[in-house]
Scaffold this motif. Sequence first.
Motif, PDB file in Angstrom:
ATOM      1  N   GLN A   1       0.546  -1.343   0.244  1.00  0.00           N
ATOM      2  CA  GLN A   1       0.155   0.054   0.130  1.00  0.00           C
ATOM      3  C   GLN A   1       1.172   1.025   0.098  1.00  0.00           C
ATOM      4  O   GLN A   1       1.731   1.583   0.793  1.00  0.00           O
ATOM      5  CB  GLN A   1      -1.131   0.616   0.886  1.00  0.00           C
TER       6      GLN A   1
ATOM      7  N   ASN B   1       1.051   5.656  -1.485  1.00  0.00           N
ATOM      8  CA  ASN B   1       0.107   6.710  -1.696  1.00  0.00           C
ATOM      9  C   ASN B   1      -1.463   6.272  -1.814  1.00  0.00           C
ATOM     10  O   ASN B   1      -1.858   6.513  -2.716  1.00  0.00           O
ATOM     11  CB  ASN B   1       0.584   6.803  -2.710  1.00  0.00           C
ATOM     12  N   GLN B   2      -1.910   5.457  -0.717  1.00  0.00           N
ATOM     13  CA  GLN B   2      -3.337   4.995  -0.992  1.00  0.00           C
ATOM     14  C   GLN B   2      -3.369   4.301  -1.929  1.00  0.00           C
ATOM     15  O   GLN B   2      -5.116   4.479  -1.723  1.00  0.00           O
ATOM     16  CB  GLN B   2      -4.313   6.246  -0.045  1.00  0.00           C
ATOM     17  N   THR B   3      -2.583   3.413  -2.554  1.00  0.00           N
ATOM     18  CA  THR B   3      -3.075   2.895  -3.595  1.00  0.00           C
ATOM     19  C   THR B   3      -2.470   1.632  -3.628  1.00  0.00           C
ATOM     20  O   THR B   3      -0.844   1.098  -2.405  1.00  0.00           O
ATOM     21  CB  THR B   3      -2.700   3.548  -5.216  1.00  0.00           C
TER      22      THR B   3
ATOM     23  N   ASN C   1       2.687  -2.022   4.735  1.00  0.00           N
ATOM     24  CA  ASN C   1       2.371  -0.892   4.749  1.00  0.00           C
ATOM     25  C   ASN C   1       3.656   0.535   4.162  1.00  0.00           C
ATOM     26  O   ASN C   1       4.170   0.344   5.322  1.00  0.00           O
ATOM     27  CB  ASN C   1       0.899  -0.701   5.588  1.00  0.00           C
TER      28      ASN C   1
ATOM     29  N   ASP D   1       2.455   3.067   3.665  1.00  0.00           N
ATOM     30  CA  ASP D   1       1.664   4.391   3.874  1.00  0.00           C
ATOM     31  C   ASP D   1       2.215   4.830   4.952  1.00  0.00           C
ATOM     32  O   ASP D   1       2.190   4.550   6.009  1.00  0.00           O
ATOM     33  CB  ASP D   1       0.531   4.679   3.737  1.00  0.00           C
TER      34      ASP D   1
ATOM     35  N   VAL E   1      -0.248   6.371   6.556  1.00  0.00           N
ATOM     36  CA  VAL E   1      -1.226   6.284   7.411  1.00  0.00           C
ATOM     37  C   VAL E   1      -1.901   4.476   7.279  1.00  0.00           C
ATOM     38  O   VAL E   1      -0.791   3.476   6.584  1.00  0.00           O
ATOM     39  CB  VAL E   1      -3.009   6.588   6.807  1.00  0.00           C
TER      40      VAL E   1
ATOM     41  N   HIS F   1      -3.851   0.749   7.483  1.00  0.00           N
ATOM     42  CA  HIS F   1      -4.646   0.214   6.608  1.00  0.00           C
ATOM     43  C   HIS F   1      -5.452  -0.938   6.479  1.00  0.00           C
ATOM     44  O   HIS F   1      -4.888  -1.312   7.503  1.00  0.00           O
ATOM     45  CB  HIS F   1      -3.959  -0.057   5.161  1.00  0.00           C
TER      46      HIS F   1
ATOM     47  N   ARG G   1       2.758   2.176   9.282  1.00  0.00           N
ATOM     48  CA  ARG G   1       3.877   2.204   8.340  1.00  0.00           C
ATOM     49  C   ARG G   1       4.428   1.368   8.666  1.00  0.00           C
ATOM     50  O   ARG G   1       5.049   1.376   9.513  1.00  0.00           O
ATOM     51  CB  ARG G   1       4.154   3.455   8.749  1.00  0.00           C
TER      52      ARG G   1
ATOM     53  N   CYS H   1      -9.827  -1.596   1.318  1.00  0.00           N
ATOM     54  CA  CYS H   1      -9.318  -1.161   2.212  1.00  0.00           C
ATOM     55  C   CYS H   1     -10.173  -0.104   3.206  1.00  0.00           C
ATOM     56  O   CYS H   1     -11.579   0.146   2.831  1.00  0.00           O
ATOM     57  CB  CYS H   1      -7.944   0.217   2.075  1.00  0.00           C
TER      58      CYS H   1
ATOM     59  N   HIS I   1     -10.539   3.576   3.360  1.00  0.00           N
ATOM     60  CA  HIS I   1     -10.415   4.463   2.377  1.00  0.00           C
ATOM     61  C   HIS I   1     -10.746   3.234   0.634  1.00  0.00           C
ATOM     62  O   HIS I   1     -10.325   2.526   0.562  1.00  0.00           O
ATOM     63  CB  HIS I   1      -8.338   4.300   1.739  1.00  0.00           C
TER      64      HIS I   1
ATOM     65  N   MET J   1      -9.641   2.418  -2.579  1.00  0.00           N
ATOM     66  CA  MET J   1      -8.260   1.380  -2.735  1.00  0.00           C
ATOM     67  C   MET J   1      -8.829   0.123  -3.181  1.00  0.00           C
ATOM     68  O   MET J   1     -10.115   0.192  -2.384  1.00  0.00           O
ATOM     69  CB  MET J   1      -7.701   1.091  -1.742  1.00  0.00           C
TER      70      MET J   1
END
Length: 202
Positions: free
Chosen positions: A66, A68-70, A88, A90, A92, A94, A112, A130, A133, A136
Amino acid sequence: MLKRFVTRLPLGLLCLTGVSASGPQTSVVQVFDQRGLPVEGAVIEIPPPPGSTRAVTFPWRNAMAQRNQTFVPGTLIVPQGSSVAFPNLDTVRHSIYSFSKPARFQIELYGRDQTRSQRFPITGTVALGCNIHDKMRGYIRVVSTPYAAATDLNGRGQIDGLAPGTHRVTVWHPRLRGSGNETVQTLTIASGNPARLTIELR
């Protein structure tokens, strides 16, 4: 929840070109939509010949990050029975889930530089989301054949080790309407000659 991921793809063109003189060869696949634009993330699969002992392995890692929230990559092909890592990358947290038949699961929130993993014992397509988000989305295609590839930004995929002959080709894409979002055709690869297959996608 995940059914909203399936939209319409009017018409597709799949071109498969074999490059070799006689034995196992490299086949380059290109997938285009009705407007002639390349289609990214289409999965092409060809079953192994009877009696084949070739292991189902791929040169890429069984990992979907994961970032950039992708989900990266957006579509991942893995051998049946594999465990997939979900690092992860990111800033943030997930939470990953799937309601797909081959793998219904949920991975609770993690942050992270942490990694979780999930095993996939059943072949088929696993659509991922997710809980935090909604935008995603990712797809894991679990296969039992070593002859599989996903197309890139240019609509190109490469399958190594195919021998000349007639092959059954399964093409999957999340926007392909039909049973399991896939279609099956036959393809003949002749020594020294390019093989070309045209399919229609709704």
